[in-house]
Motif scaffolding. Sequence first.
Motif, PDB file in Angstrom:
ATOM      1  N   GLU A  33       0.832  -1.201   0.000  1.00  0.00           N
ATOM      2  CA  GLU A  33       0.000   0.000   0.000  1.00  0.00           C
ATOM      3  C   GLU A  33       0.870   1.257   0.000  1.00  0.00           C
ATOM      4  O   GLU A  33       0.592   2.215  -0.736  1.00  0.00           O
ATOM      5  N   GLN A  34       1.914   1.270   0.798  1.00  0.00           N
ATOM      6  CA  GLN A  34       2.799   2.441   0.866  1.00  0.00           C
ATOM      7  C   GLN A  34       3.587   2.630  -0.420  1.00  0.00           C
ATOM      8  O   GLN A  34       3.797   3.754  -0.884  1.00  0.00           O
ATOM      9  N   TRP A  35       4.035   1.541  -1.000  1.00  0.00           N
ATOM     10  CA  TRP A  35       4.887   1.632  -2.187  1.00  0.00           C
ATOM     11  C   TRP A  35       4.085   1.622  -3.478  1.00  0.00           C
ATOM     12  O   TRP A  35       4.662   1.686  -4.571  1.00  0.00           O
ATOM     13  N   LYS A  36       2.754   1.471  -3.346  1.00  0.00           N
ATOM     14  CA  LYS A  36       1.845   1.478  -4.494  1.00  0.00           C
ATOM     15  C   LYS A  36       2.228   0.391  -5.505  1.00  0.00           C
ATOM     16  O   LYS A  36       2.371   0.630  -6.710  1.00  0.00           O
ATOM     17  N   VAL A  37       2.400  -0.805  -4.959  1.00  0.00           N
ATOM     18  CA  VAL A  37       2.653  -1.984  -5.787  1.00  0.00           C
ATOM     19  C   VAL A  37       1.698  -3.078  -5.335  1.00  0.00           C
ATOM     20  O   VAL A  37       0.936  -2.900  -4.370  1.00  0.00           O
ATOM     21  N   THR A  38       1.720  -4.203  -5.991  1.00  0.00           N
ATOM     22  CA  THR A  38       0.872  -5.316  -5.569  1.00  0.00           C
ATOM     23  C   THR A  38       1.582  -6.111  -4.478  1.00  0.00           C
ATOM     24  O   THR A  38       2.822  -6.142  -4.429  1.00  0.00           O
ATOM     25  N   PRO A  39       0.819  -6.786  -3.606  1.00  0.00           N
ATOM     26  CA  PRO A  39       1.465  -7.619  -2.579  1.00  0.00           C
ATOM     27  C   PRO A  39       2.411  -8.662  -3.161  1.00  0.00           C
ATOM     28  O   PRO A  39       3.425  -8.989  -2.541  1.00  0.00           O
ATOM     29  N   ALA A  40       2.093  -9.163  -4.356  1.00  0.00           N
ATOM     30  CA  ALA A  40       2.955 -10.175  -4.967  1.00  0.00           C
ATOM     31  C   ALA A  40       4.336  -9.635  -5.299  1.00  0.00           C
ATOM     32  O   ALA A  40       5.294 -10.407  -5.456  1.00  0.00           O
ATOM     33  N   GLN A  41       4.448  -8.318  -5.401  1.00  0.00           N
ATOM     34  CA  GLN A  41       5.734  -7.704  -5.734  1.00  0.00           C
ATOM     35  C   GLN A  41       6.592  -7.428  -4.496  1.00  0.00           C
ATOM     36  O   GLN A  41       7.735  -6.991  -4.623  1.00  0.00           O
ATOM     37  N   VAL A  42       6.043  -7.664  -3.317  1.00  0.00           N
ATOM     38  CA  VAL A  42       6.770  -7.416  -2.070  1.00  0.00           C
ATOM     39  C   VAL A  42       7.323  -8.738  -1.538  1.00  0.00           C
ATOM     40  O   VAL A  42       6.604  -9.730  -1.451  1.00  0.00           O
ATOM     41  N   LYS A  43       8.586  -8.729  -1.202  1.00  0.00           N
ATOM     42  CA  LYS A  43       9.224  -9.913  -0.656  1.00  0.00           C
ATOM     43  C   LYS A  43       9.545  -9.696   0.826  1.00  0.00           C
ATOM     44  O   LYS A  43       9.849  -8.578   1.241  1.00  0.00           O
ATOM     45  N   ALA A  44       9.491 -10.771   1.608  1.00  0.00           N
ATOM     46  CA  ALA A  44       9.828 -10.704   3.028  1.00  0.00           C
ATOM     47  C   ALA A  44      10.861 -11.771   3.344  1.00  0.00           C
ATOM     48  O   ALA A  44      10.698 -12.933   2.958  1.00  0.00           O
ATOM     49  N   ALA A  45      11.917 -11.359   4.008  1.00  0.00           N
ATOM     50  CA  ALA A  45      12.961 -12.313   4.395  1.00  0.00           C
ATOM     51  C   ALA A  45      13.806 -11.715   5.507  1.00  0.00           C
ATOM     52  O   ALA A  45      14.161 -10.531   5.455  1.00  0.00           O
ATOM     53  N   HIS A  46      14.095 -12.514   6.526  1.00  0.00           N
ATOM     54  CA  HIS A  46      14.978 -12.107   7.627  1.00  0.00           C
ATOM     55  C   HIS A  46      14.550 -10.789   8.272  1.00  0.00           C
ATOM     56  O   HIS A  46      15.377  -9.962   8.628  1.00  0.00           O
ATOM     57  N   GLY A  47      13.233 -10.587   8.371  1.00  0.00           N
ATOM     58  CA  GLY A  47      12.733  -9.401   9.056  1.00  0.00           C
ATOM     59  C   GLY A  47      12.754  -8.140   8.219  1.00  0.00           C
ATOM     60  O   GLY A  47      12.581  -7.038   8.760  1.00  0.00           O
ATOM     61  N   VAL A  48      12.938  -8.274   6.919  1.00  0.00           N
ATOM     62  CA  VAL A  48      13.015  -7.106   6.037  1.00  0.00           C
ATOM     63  C   VAL A  48      12.071  -7.295   4.851  1.00  0.00           C
ATOM     64  O   VAL A  48      11.996  -8.381   4.260  1.00  0.00           O
ATOM     65  N   LEU A  49      11.352  -6.219   4.503  1.00  0.00           N
ATOM     66  CA  LEU A  49      10.477  -6.187   3.341  1.00  0.00           C
ATOM     67  C   LEU A  49      11.191  -5.443   2.218  1.00  0.00           C
ATOM     68  O   LEU A  49      11.801  -4.393   2.444  1.00  0.00           O
ATOM     69  N   THR A  50      11.126  -5.984   1.000  1.00  0.00           N
ATOM     70  CA  THR A  50      11.730  -5.314  -0.143  1.00  0.00           C
ATOM     71  C   THR A  50      10.723  -5.218  -1.276  1.00  0.00           C
ATOM     72  O   THR A  50       9.883  -6.104  -1.456  1.00  0.00           O
ATOM     73  N   GLY A  51      10.826  -4.095  -2.046  1.00  0.00           N
ATOM     74  CA  GLY A  51       9.918  -3.864  -3.156  1.00  0.00           C
ATOM     75  C   GLY A  51      10.608  -4.002  -4.493  1.00  0.00           C
ATOM     76  O   GLY A  51      11.841  -4.128  -4.565  1.00  0.00           O
ATOM     77  N   PRO A  52       9.838  -3.939  -5.589  1.00  0.00           N
ATOM     78  CA  PRO A  52      10.397  -4.165  -6.930  1.00  0.00           C
ATOM     79  C   PRO A  52      11.376  -3.088  -7.377  1.00  0.00           C
ATOM     80  O   PRO A  52      12.213  -3.335  -8.236  1.00  0.00           O
ATOM     81  N   ALA A  53      11.274  -1.899  -6.816  1.00  0.00           N
ATOM     82  CA  ALA A  53      12.166  -0.805  -7.216  1.00  0.00           C
ATOM     83  C   ALA A  53      13.266  -0.571  -6.189  1.00  0.00           C
ATOM     84  O   ALA A  53      13.845   0.514  -6.120  1.00  0.00           O
ATOM     85  N   GLY A  54      13.538  -1.555  -5.375  1.00  0.00           N
ATOM     86  CA  GLY A  54      14.585  -1.419  -4.383  1.00  0.00           C
ATOM     87  C   GLY A  54      14.123  -0.852  -3.057  1.00  0.00           C
ATOM     88  O   GLY A  54      14.935  -0.576  -2.173  1.00  0.00           O
ATOM     89  N   GLN A  55      12.805  -0.662  -2.885  1.00  0.00           N
ATOM     90  CA  GLN A  55      12.286  -0.178  -1.614  1.00  0.00           C
ATOM     91  C   GLN A  55      12.621  -1.189  -0.511  1.00  0.00           C
ATOM     92  O   GLN A  55      12.676  -2.397  -0.762  1.00  0.00           O
ATOM     93  N   SER A  56      12.810  -0.697   0.685  1.00  0.00           N
ATOM     94  CA  SER A  56      13.167  -1.580   1.796  1.00  0.00           C
ATOM     95  C   SER A  56      12.652  -1.019   3.112  1.00  0.00           C
ATOM     96  O   SER A  56      12.674   0.202   3.322  1.00  0.00           O
TER      97      SER A  56
END
Length: 746
Positions: free
Chosen positions: A163-186
């Motif tokens: 919602e914050q990055w204006k992408v779909t949930p499928a484009q957000v990855k979660a690993a080791h306590g960190v969320l990352t987006g398709p454009a390098g958002q973190s």
Amino acid sequence: MRIEWINKDNVDAALVSQAATATPAGVSRRGFMKTGAAAGGGLVLGFFMPGAGRFANAQQPPAKVYEPNAFLHIAPDNTVTVQVNRLEFGQGVQTSMPMLIAEELDADWSKVHGALAPAGDQYKDPAFGIQITGGSGSIAHSYTQYREIGAKARAMLVAAAAEQWKVTPAQVKAAHGVLTGPAGQSATFGAMADAAMKQPVPATVTLKDPKDFKIIGKPVKRLDAKLKSTGKQQFGMDFKAPDSKVALVARPPVFGARVGKLDASKARAIKGVLEVLEVKTDRGGSGVVVVADGYWPAKMGRDALVIDWDTSAVEKVSSAQQLKDFKALAQKPGASARKADTSKLAGAPKKINAVYEFPYLAHAPMEPLNCVVDLRADGCTVWAGTQFQTVDQGAIAATAGLKPEQVVLNTMMAGGGFGRRGVPSSDYLVEAVNVAKVWRAAGKTDPVKVVWSREDDIKGGYYRPSHVHRADIGLDAQGNIVAWDHVIVGQSIAAGTMFEPMMIKEGVDSTMVEGMGEPYDVPLNLSAHIAKANVPVLWWRSVGSTHTAYVMETLIDEAAHSARMDPVAYRKKIMGEKGKRHVAALDLAVAKSGYGKKALPKGQAWGVAVHESFNTVVAYVVVASVKDGVPKLHKVTAGVHCNTAVNPLTIEAQVQGAALMGLGMTIPGAAITLKDGVVEQQNFSDYSVARMTDMPAIDVHIVPSNDPPTGMGEPGLPPLAPAFANAVFKITGKRLRKLPFDLASA
């Protein structure tokens, strides 16, 4: 009403308890509860399972009195605190249960902590319907529950980031306590936690395929290891509420007896003694409590009491007479537990006739019982290491004249229990509240800490029941079992408790006969007598299997010997369809031990046993010897089938500990005996437990599986003693028909 929760892992558990509840839409099917962020922010998520009250009397109280803690709190600093809805008393749940949530959450394990949850409706076991640590059910019953909590929290974090990055949930990855987006958002979980709180809790989630596990199934070191190994871990015995006083109770020497005459003058004269009061004790009895500034003045005061006990109204059990009575009763059929045709017994060419004897056993945990009670007019706060939070909260309330929601029961770390901290009568907690009541009636308002000494623990009742088994087995010329008539005599654990309706059917206590028969395809006619005695009895680690496994596995071994067959091959031959997991565990133990292939030193012999309890199969192949008439266990190889192994290190530790406790049943002196109603043992000087010098080398091997995990706290105990006994037979030719071992009388 004073509410304090002491957390031993330096995490802010109070943050969780302050959260305000809010009910999300569309989640009533699973009874989800999402709570608002507490001071400091963060995501707090938990389950509440309504209607699961098969055992419980406590009801969910109004929020203004008690706000249920959540299961999961993600703080802004990315720390993840998992509320463990069990008692941690050595079995490792404060590590293994957070592993379940962390796996599906994709948390940074280095930032995960476990905290012991207080009594609360939302913490009820999904299968049992009460908050409980027992039946080896912690992981088995909460495996899916805790994974779903983690998965749903992860989905909310992902949705917030999308919602914050204006992408779909499928484009957000979660690993080791960190969320990352398709454009390098973190963003860390902690940074996104507040936003995640605004997301609806998903009604369903897809859990990970086991092949994708990164934490579950891996050997993970315990989160409490450092505190315990450095002596910094706070147990219930260590806890002291502000201004609290120490209380020791002089209990009647015969269960249920009462105070006749009391002379407390010498006790009151001891410096530090504040009060000497009569108090209600368990089973309708009465005792005398000495309240003092500390343990030693309380002990000295109690030692100085002169009490004339009235035992006229209670039965006085003597073990010698009880054994005679049980043996006589075992010659008669009891209530039927399992029927089979035994008509071939009389004409069988080979027969085995055996009578087995099992004594009362004390739990004897390293930390004796203790309980701190702060009783006020409007409520009660209790600190105790309890296995039965729901039951105990209700019993505390009833004793104090309060409603369950007026009782705050804080779960303290406990130094063992083996069933003694899970008592249907809540005996030690009820007694502590009665102490607080008479203390308050004397005009005092300080909290009281009731402490049990080791002598109190050994003599204080609630033992594993004594039993007698009678077996008559017929075998054909080839050693096949053609008829088996079996009778068990003993006290019922469930009789007179809330568990009686579900555990006693048609005169048979299911805990008395569990473990008999299966997986062997034998014509077993099984019956049982429920005997009554003025001795409090309770489950003891692995419950009925403590004696049934010994009987089954030594008799099957004896039948194999009669058939002149290898005992492993014989077992596999007579196992039915339900024996597939038994075969897998047994084959693994055999292969890893070198059984049948490796030559043993002179004077040593192999012993084998396999048993299923709490849906887990443990097989042991042992190596033993006998020197100067004393059996010695040298090596144990375990094959374990518990389905998915959440934490192999915990499983290894559980098997090692259970095996040593099982070995303890065989050591001379491992028996509670009574004479004229009085327990004859009082400390480790006359009640034997296994020690470090008794510990054999133990190798633990786990059968690979992706099926949902089964119980692990207790199954390692039952097959140890029979495997040991079977090895001793090969050396001595003597069948050991009773525990503890006694070669002289065999």
